[in-house]
Design a protein around this motif. Structure first.
Motif, PDB file in Angstrom:
ATOM      1  N   LYS A  32       0.744  -1.119  -0.053  1.00 56.74           N
ATOM      2  CA  LYS A  32      -0.068  -0.221   0.106  1.00 56.74           C
ATOM      3  C   LYS A  32       0.849   1.124   0.176  1.00 56.74           C
ATOM      4  N   PRO A  33       0.409   2.375  -0.373  1.00 51.82           N
ATOM      5  CA  PRO A  33       1.123   3.599  -0.468  1.00 51.82           C
ATOM      6  C   PRO A  33       1.368   3.920   1.108  1.00 51.82           C
ATOM      7  N   VAL A  34       2.828   4.227   1.082  1.00 50.38           N
ATOM      8  CA  VAL A  34       2.949   4.841   2.559  1.00 50.38           C
ATOM      9  C   VAL A  34       3.403   6.571   2.142  1.00 50.38           C
ATOM     10  N   ASP A  35       4.380   6.974   3.076  1.00 54.00           N
ATOM     11  CA  ASP A  35       4.464   8.376   2.912  1.00 54.00           C
ATOM     12  C   ASP A  35       5.409   8.731   1.756  1.00 54.00           C
ATOM     13  N   GLY A  36       5.260   9.745   1.213  1.00 55.35           N
ATOM     14  CA  GLY A  36       6.024  10.170   0.149  1.00 55.35           C
ATOM     15  C   GLY A  36       5.008  10.179  -1.183  1.00 55.35           C
ATOM     16  N   PRO A  37       5.541  10.097  -2.342  1.00 52.47           N
ATOM     17  CA  PRO A  37       4.616  10.395  -3.627  1.00 52.47           C
ATOM     18  C   PRO A  37       3.820   9.188  -3.594  1.00 52.47           C
ATOM     19  N   ALA A  38       2.446   9.236  -3.642  1.00 51.49           N
ATOM     20  CA  ALA A  38       1.424   8.393  -3.648  1.00 51.49           C
ATOM     21  C   ALA A  38       1.590   7.095  -4.966  1.00 51.49           C
ATOM     22  N   ASN A  39       2.283   7.678  -6.107  1.00 52.60           N
ATOM     23  CA  ASN A  39       2.614   6.457  -6.826  1.00 52.60           C
ATOM     24  C   ASN A  39       3.802   5.684  -6.859  1.00 52.60           C
ATOM     25  N   LEU A  40       4.573   6.396  -5.868  1.00 52.79           N
ATOM     26  CA  LEU A  40       5.919   5.832  -5.809  1.00 52.79           C
ATOM     27  C   LEU A  40       5.664   4.439  -4.538  1.00 52.79           C
ATOM     28  N   ARG A  41       5.907   3.202  -5.201  1.00 51.79           N
ATOM     29  CA  ARG A  41       5.442   2.140  -3.858  1.00 51.79           C
ATOM     30  C   ARG A  41       6.549   1.051  -4.002  1.00 51.79           C
ATOM     31  N   GLN A  42       6.240   0.433  -3.045  1.00 44.17           N
ATOM     32  CA  GLN A  42       7.188  -0.846  -2.680  1.00 44.17           C
ATOM     33  C   GLN A  42       6.594  -1.902  -3.199  1.00 44.17           C
ATOM     34  N   PHE A  43       7.268  -2.837  -3.908  1.00 40.03           N
ATOM     35  CA  PHE A  43       6.966  -4.218  -4.650  1.00 40.03           C
ATOM     36  C   PHE A  43       7.792  -5.121  -3.998  1.00 40.03           C
ATOM     37  N   VAL A  44       7.429  -6.209  -3.347  1.00 41.60           N
ATOM     38  CA  VAL A  44       8.360  -7.187  -2.641  1.00 41.60           C
ATOM     39  C   VAL A  44       8.258  -8.680  -3.415  1.00 41.60           C
ATOM     40  N   ASP A  82      10.534 -12.060  -4.161  1.00 43.29           N
ATOM     41  CA  ASP A  82      11.582 -13.133  -3.693  1.00 43.29           C
ATOM     42  C   ASP A  82      12.425 -12.302  -2.809  1.00 43.29           C
ATOM     43  N   GLY A  83      11.991 -11.788  -1.851  1.00 43.04           N
ATOM     44  CA  GLY A  83      12.816 -11.121  -0.782  1.00 43.04           C
ATOM     45  C   GLY A  83      13.397  -9.821  -1.176  1.00 43.04           C
ATOM     46  N   LEU A  84      13.265  -9.442  -2.424  1.00 45.13           N
ATOM     47  CA  LEU A  84      13.813  -8.054  -2.971  1.00 45.13           C
ATOM     48  C   LEU A  84      12.716  -7.092  -2.869  1.00 45.13           C
ATOM     49  N   GLY A  85      12.943  -5.697  -2.380  1.00 45.95           N
ATOM     50  CA  GLY A  85      12.126  -4.875  -2.405  1.00 45.95           C
ATOM     51  C   GLY A  85      12.566  -3.979  -3.240  1.00 45.95           C
ATOM     52  N   LEU A  86      11.574  -3.720  -4.422  1.00 49.84           N
ATOM     53  CA  LEU A  86      11.773  -2.828  -5.519  1.00 49.84           C
ATOM     54  C   LEU A  86      10.801  -1.519  -5.458  1.00 49.84           C
ATOM     55  N   SER A  87      11.301  -0.513  -6.034  1.00 45.82           N
ATOM     56  CA  SER A  87      10.445   0.569  -6.099  1.00 45.82           C
ATOM     57  C   SER A  87      10.031   0.742  -7.144  1.00 45.82           C
ATOM     58  N   VAL A  88       8.512   0.750  -7.638  1.00 46.56           N
ATOM     59  CA  VAL A  88       7.924   1.064  -8.682  1.00 46.56           C
ATOM     60  C   VAL A  88       6.910   2.339  -8.651  1.00 46.56           C
ATOM     61  N   MET A  89       6.732   2.721  -9.958  1.00 49.02           N
ATOM     62  CA  MET A  89       5.734   3.816 -10.323  1.00 49.02           C
ATOM     63  C   MET A  89       4.274   3.237 -10.553  1.00 49.02           C
ATOM     64  N   THR A  90       3.556   3.434  -9.803  1.00 47.94           N
ATOM     65  CA  THR A  90       2.069   2.879  -9.978  1.00 47.94           C
ATOM     66  C   THR A  90       1.002   3.520  -9.369  1.00 47.94           C
ATOM     67  N   ASP A  91      -0.384   3.474 -10.021  1.00 49.59           N
ATOM     68  CA  ASP A  91      -1.315   3.962  -9.260  1.00 49.59           C
ATOM     69  C   ASP A  91      -2.405   2.863  -8.947  1.00 49.59           C
ATOM     70  N   SER A  92      -1.730   1.446  -8.977  1.00 50.18           N
ATOM     71  CA  SER A  92      -2.583   0.325  -8.973  1.00 50.18           C
ATOM     72  C   SER A  92      -2.842   0.008  -7.634  1.00 50.18           C
ATOM     73  N   VAL A  93      -3.871  -0.514  -7.245  1.00 51.83           N
ATOM     74  CA  VAL A  93      -4.308  -0.886  -5.767  1.00 51.83           C
ATOM     75  C   VAL A  93      -3.492  -2.001  -5.288  1.00 51.83           C
ATOM     76  N   ALA A  94      -3.089  -2.150  -4.121  1.00 46.26           N
ATOM     77  CA  ALA A  94      -2.058  -3.296  -3.420  1.00 46.26           C
ATOM     78  C   ALA A  94      -2.650  -4.567  -3.912  1.00 46.26           C
ATOM     79  N   GLY A  95      -1.852  -5.455  -4.106  1.00 47.47           N
ATOM     80  CA  GLY A  95      -2.072  -6.945  -4.120  1.00 47.47           C
ATOM     81  C   GLY A  95      -0.919  -7.607  -5.247  1.00 47.47           C
ATOM     82  N   ILE A  96      -1.236  -8.778  -5.439  1.00 44.04           N
ATOM     83  CA  ILE A  96      -0.489  -9.593  -6.059  1.00 44.04           C
ATOM     84  C   ILE A  96      -0.265  -9.249  -7.568  1.00 44.04           C
ATOM     85  N   GLY A  97       0.808  -9.049  -8.110  1.00 45.82           N
ATOM     86  CA  GLY A  97       1.032  -8.623  -9.611  1.00 45.82           C
ATOM     87  C   GLY A  97       2.500  -8.962 -10.058  1.00 45.82           C
ATOM     88  N   PHE A  98       2.729  -8.360 -11.323  1.00 48.23           N
ATOM     89  CA  PHE A  98       4.187  -8.784 -11.797  1.00 48.23           C
ATOM     90  C   PHE A  98       4.847  -7.153 -12.018  1.00 48.23           C
TER      91      PHE A  98
END
Lengths: 265, 359
Positions: free
Chosen positions: B242-254, B256-272
């Motif tokens: 889910k979005p945290v502090d900072g820009p609303a569309n800059l989100r964390q995607f986890v 394989d144990g890797l935390g990636l920063s992605v730009m998206t407006d999508s709702v939280a959930g499973i994806g690619f």
């Protein structure tokens, strides 16, 4: 309708328009001349003539009946031509157009060879005490022979314009090929089919040469006009022609308007 | 279960050759391939619109190869909705039911239920010419589902839609699939395949080049063609936070144990998340303090592969279990950075280069 002041007339278009005007005049002038030379009194007298009235009615309904009866086979045949490839398809297509290109008196002679008492169809009919020659059935055969290409070609073009995708979708939804034909193909090609039916009917009504050979009697109006002309001269033939053309035009325009309303509905 | 066995068909310049695959009940199976690969021919062969030259098609164990199209129980949806233009929306949805000879009351009941399911109740009396592209496709799907197909066959159903309608139809397709409907979907768009499919078969020149789950095909393409066609070498399945502090569309995607920063407006959930290998840069030292790229990982080079457009370098950035990231760089860069297998390097890519596709 208001013409836009921005329309620019090019010299070439102007020249073509002049040619078009001449062609239109060529078609319209004899008809107008005929209408103008015929007095209302003559028309009323002609309309009172039972022979003329019966003849016009006979022409209208025989042509209509011939159109409807032959449409039962012609429309599915047009669909086949539009949708399927088969050996000698081009030859079949050319054969369909034959009645348009051969002289209609020759068409009448050809048809007579089949439906006269010595022809194979005439012989078969003779066995049940029926004769095509000088009968309403013979008139309808002659009318249909010369006019059926108009229906087949128009309906075929109509079916060609129906996207195959829609028929495929209907099949996948569980419709049988006959259901697809009746519920998708025919309704979507209906405008072209109706146009073909009107053309066939109109062409059938105006047929003279082939009908004259097959059935001089009962007398359809084109034959009656000819008979009046040869027996009594132009003055007696003209009012019959004017009356017949007027009736035909009324039917033709009404049907066209109905077809357009259906299209816009 | 749909089982396609050794199907071959030549159709002018198009041909499919010895195609076999199986689709289990409830699967969302995507046939992915470029134009002219034979996808649509294959779909129409399965539907029964085209007879195969060789091979058999089985549906629930029954050989349907020689069966008439109207008996097969496949629902077919085309790219440009094939709604009947002379009928209302109601009549379109009711078409298959009328063909079955159901009573009017039964038809009414079924159409109403489906219309509610597909959120088209308000359209029922409209003529199809008045519908937008997205609405038309929605009705096409409703009409196909109304026929209660054993398997739904979709021929590029989203390709011709506008950007606004696409996610709506995708969501609808997912919903239909979740209700247990088996779907075979033909497309040339890998994002559609990733977004919708549970299983994918990549078609090339009339053959199935690779088939498997989405992860198998995208993470381990069997050939260079597939790798190039699917376009994306870096492909991660994981959870969008889910979005945290900072820009609303800059989100964390986890993943394989890797935390990636992605730009998206999508709702939280499973994806690619997909990253083009051309967007990944390699440094021989950490750049965290000197780069605007949000994604920086240290890893070990596991392979260096010459490719048509440069050199592909595979770097394992996983912690505990291997997570390979591909970077496409020039031969000159490989030389100047003195890259070799086993060397520790840093990779980086921008959050905007990480494309998120929801599943």
């Amino acid at each position: 309708m208001r013409l836009s002041s921005k329309i620019r007339v090019e010299p070439l278009s102007l020249a073509f328009a002049v040619f078009g005007g001449l062609v239109l005049l060529f078609i319209v002038a004899p008809l107008i001349s005929m209408f103008v030379r015929c007095s209302p009194g003559e028309l009323v007298e002609t309309a009172k003539d039972a022979e003329v009235r019966n003849s016009i009615w006979l022409t209208l309904w025989t042509s209509m009946a011939a159109t409807v009866i032959f449409a039962v086979a012609a429309i599915p045949f047009a669909y086949l031509l539009a949708r399927k490839d088969f050996p000698l398809k081009r030859l079949v297509t050319a054969i369909i157009d034959l009645p348009v290109v051969i002289p209609h008196s020759a068409a009448g002679i050809a048809l007579l060879g089949v439906i006269s008492r010595n022809g194979f169809l005439g012989k078969a009919a003779g066995k049940i005490g029926f004769s095509f020659v000088d009968s309403v059935a013979g008139i309808m055969m002659a009318m249909a022979f010369v006019s059926i290409p108009y229906l087949i070609n128009s309906a075929r073009d109509g079916f060609l314009a129906v996207p195959v995708r829609l028929e495929k979708a209907a099949l996948s939804l569980g419709a049988s090929p006959l259901q697809v034909f009746l519920t998708v193909s025919v309704p979507l090609a209906w405008r072209a089919i109706l146009s073909g039916l009107i053309l066939m009917w109109a062409r059938g009504m105006s047929e003279f040469g082939a009908v004259l050979i097959i059935a001089y009697q009962p007398m359809i109006t084109p034959v009656l006009i000819y008979e009046r002309f040869t027996s009594f001269g132009l003055k007696y033939a003209r009012p019959v022609a004017v009356l017949f053309i007027s009736v035909c035009l009324i039917f033709f325009i009404t049907l066209r308007l109905l077809a357009r309303e259906k299209q816009n509905a | 279960m749909l089982s396609v066995k050794n199907i071959s068909k030549s159709l002018g310049t198009l041909a499919i050759r010895d195609v076999s695959f199986e689709v289990q009940p409830g699967q969302y199976f995507v046939l992915l391939g470029a134009s002219g690969a034979g996808k649509s021919v294959l779909l129409e062969t399965i539907a029964g619109l085209i007879w195969p030259d060789a091979g058999r098609i089985f549906l629930d164990g029954r050989d349907v190869t020689d069966e008439k199209i109207q008996k097969r129980k496949f629902g077919l949806v085309f790219q440009n909705s094939a709604l009947f233009p002379h009928m209302t929306v109601y009549d379109n949805i009711a078409y298959s039911l009328r063909c079955k000879g159901l009573k009017n009351s039964q038809i009414q009941e079924r159409v109403d239920r489906i219309a509610e399911d597909f959120a088209v109740t308000g359209f029922l009396k409209r003529r199809v010419q008045t519908l937008s592209g997205g609405e038309s496709q929605r009705i096409s799907l409703a009409r196909a589902v109304a026929s209660e197909p054993r398997c739904l066959l979709l021929d590029e159903p989203i390709s011709s839609l506008d950007a606004k309608s696409r996610p709506q139809i995708r969501a609808l397709l997912r919903k239909i699939n979740r209700q247990g409907q088996t779907i075979v979907h033909v497309t040339h768009d890998y994002t559609e395949a990733v977004s919708l499919g549970t299983h994918i078969a990549v078609m090339d020149a009339g053959r199935i080049a690779q088939a498997g789950t989405v992860e198998e095909v995208f993470q381990r393409p069997k050939s260079e063609f597939i790798a190039r066609f699917v376009g994306i070498r870096n492909f991660f399945k994981g959870q969008l936070e889910k979005p945290v502090d900072g820009p609303a569309n800059l989100r964390q995607f986890v993943a394989d144990g890797l935390g990636l920063s992605v730009m998206t407006d999508s709702v939280a959930g499973i994806g690619f998340v997909m990253v083009r290998s051309e967007d990944v840069t390699i440094c021989s030292a950490a750049m965290n303090a000197h780069t605007s790229a949000r994604n920086n990982f240290e890893g070990t080079i596991v392979d260096i592969i010459p490719a048509a457009t440069g050199i592909e370098v595979l770097i394992d950035v996983g912690a505990g279990k291997p997570v390979e990231v591909a970077a496409m760089i020039s031969a000159e860069s490989v030389k100047s950075l003195e890259l070799h297998c086993g060397k520790r390097v840093w990779i980086s890519f921008k959050a905007s280069a990480a494309r998120y596709v929801e599943q």
